[in-house]
Motif scaffolding. Structure first.
Motif, PDB file in Angstrom:
ATOM      1  N   GLY A 159       6.087   4.355   5.196  1.00 47.72           N
ATOM      2  CA  GLY A 159       6.003   5.388   6.212  1.00 47.72           C
ATOM      3  C   GLY A 159       7.288   6.191   6.323  1.00 47.72           C
ATOM      4  O   GLY A 159       8.137   6.166   5.432  1.00 47.72           O
ATOM      5  N   ASP A 215       0.829  -1.196   0.000  1.00 50.45           N
ATOM      6  CA  ASP A 215       0.000   0.000   0.000  1.00 50.45           C
ATOM      7  C   ASP A 215       0.871   1.257   0.000  1.00 50.45           C
ATOM      8  O   ASP A 215       0.861   2.036  -0.950  1.00 50.45           O
ATOM      9  CB  ASP A 215      -0.928  -0.008   1.224  1.00 50.45           C
ATOM     10  N   SER A 258       6.001  -3.847  12.320  1.00 47.67           N
ATOM     11  CA  SER A 258       6.410  -2.456  12.184  1.00 47.67           C
ATOM     12  C   SER A 258       7.630  -2.196  13.064  1.00 47.67           C
ATOM     13  O   SER A 258       7.902  -2.944  13.992  1.00 47.67           O
ATOM     14  CB  SER A 258       5.268  -1.517  12.599  1.00 47.67           C
ATOM     15  N   ASP A 273      -1.077  -6.502   6.659  1.00 48.72           N
ATOM     16  CA  ASP A 273      -0.191  -6.360   7.813  1.00 48.72           C
ATOM     17  C   ASP A 273       0.883  -5.328   7.514  1.00 48.72           C
ATOM     18  O   ASP A 273       0.974  -4.817   6.395  1.00 48.72           O
ATOM     19  CB  ASP A 273       0.454  -7.709   8.161  1.00 48.72           C
ATOM     20  N   GLU A 274       1.695  -5.042   8.521  1.00 58.77           N
ATOM     21  CA  GLU A 274       2.807  -4.137   8.363  1.00 58.77           C
ATOM     22  C   GLU A 274       4.129  -4.900   8.382  1.00 58.77           C
ATOM     23  O   GLU A 274       4.257  -5.928   9.050  1.00 58.77           O
ATOM     24  CB  GLU A 274       2.818  -3.084   9.473  1.00 58.77           C
ATOM     25  N   ARG A 326       3.386  -0.522   4.762  1.00 56.06           N
ATOM     26  CA  ARG A 326       2.011  -0.950   4.985  1.00 56.06           C
ATOM     27  C   ARG A 326       1.556  -1.803   3.804  1.00 56.06           C
ATOM     28  O   ARG A 326       1.578  -1.344   2.655  1.00 56.06           O
ATOM     29  CB  ARG A 326       1.080   0.262   5.146  1.00 56.06           C
TER      30      ARG A 326
END
Length: 203
Positions: free
Chosen positions: A156, A153, A201, A178-179, A174
């Protein structure tokens, strides 16, 4: 333990047990791949050592004391962990500028991975990385990530840590379900010395 050192230790613990896609997954049970994986973890322990030295200096510990703990001279400790002096006739690159360049490189790599520009990423590798991870291998590793956590997606904010001779960037990624975290190690000349996509993350 300082916040920076605690964070690095937490990352190292997570990385040891949480790698879901990396060069070591290209082929199963390859001795050289295991060496490469341990080398990458060694990069992170070096970053931890640098953070520990910085924390000690901030608390008033002398270079002589640090050298004694490391089994080296005061001068050797400073040369390894102290801020480098400008070369005669050249100004040292400001720390903020160096970190900004690392963030730009990491962002470019993440974008190339997201677009499937495997050759562009491999072109950034140092010789050791090119020897153990091909264009096809990189594509297969990214495919494993997508199979596990869904379509990519967005990325960050990238964080930067400094170790002797290289910079480590940490970027949250992302995905659909899930991250993950992109952990990329760069030599000072911009070449990639390590590339991992890790479960979870960075926070």
């Amino acid at each position: 333990m300082s916040d920076d050192l605690y964070e690095l230790a937490t990352r190292l613990y997570r990385d040891v047990g949480g790698i879901i896609a990396s060069p070591v997954l290209q082929e199963a049970d390859q001795p050289l791949d295991r060496i490469a994986a341990v080398r990458a973890l060694g990069d992170q322990t070096t970053a931890m050592l640098s953070a520990a030295v910085l924390a000690a200096r901030r608390s008033g510990v002398t270079w002589q004391q640090i050298g004694e703990v490391l089994g080296v001279s005061r001068q050797a400790a400073f040369q390894r962990f102290g801020r480098p002096e400008p070369v005669s006739g050249h100004e040292a690159e400001p720390l903020a500028a160096a970190e900004g360049a690392a963030v730009e490189r990491a962002t470019a790599v993440v974008n190339e991975l997201a677009r499937g520009s495997w050759q562009a990423v491999v072109d950034r590798f140092d010789d050791a990385m090119r020897a153990r991870l091909s264009v096809d291998g990189l594509a297969a590793a990214w495919s494993q990530v997508v199979d596990a956590v869904g379509a990519f997606d967005h990325g960050g904010e990238t964080r930067v840590s400094r170790a002797s001779g290289f910079t480590i960037t940490t970027t949250p990624l992302r995905f659909e379900r899930d991250e993950c975290t992109a952990r990329i190690s760069f030599w000072d000349d911009g070449r990639i010395s390590g590339l991992f996509i890790l479960a979870g993350s960075p926070s």
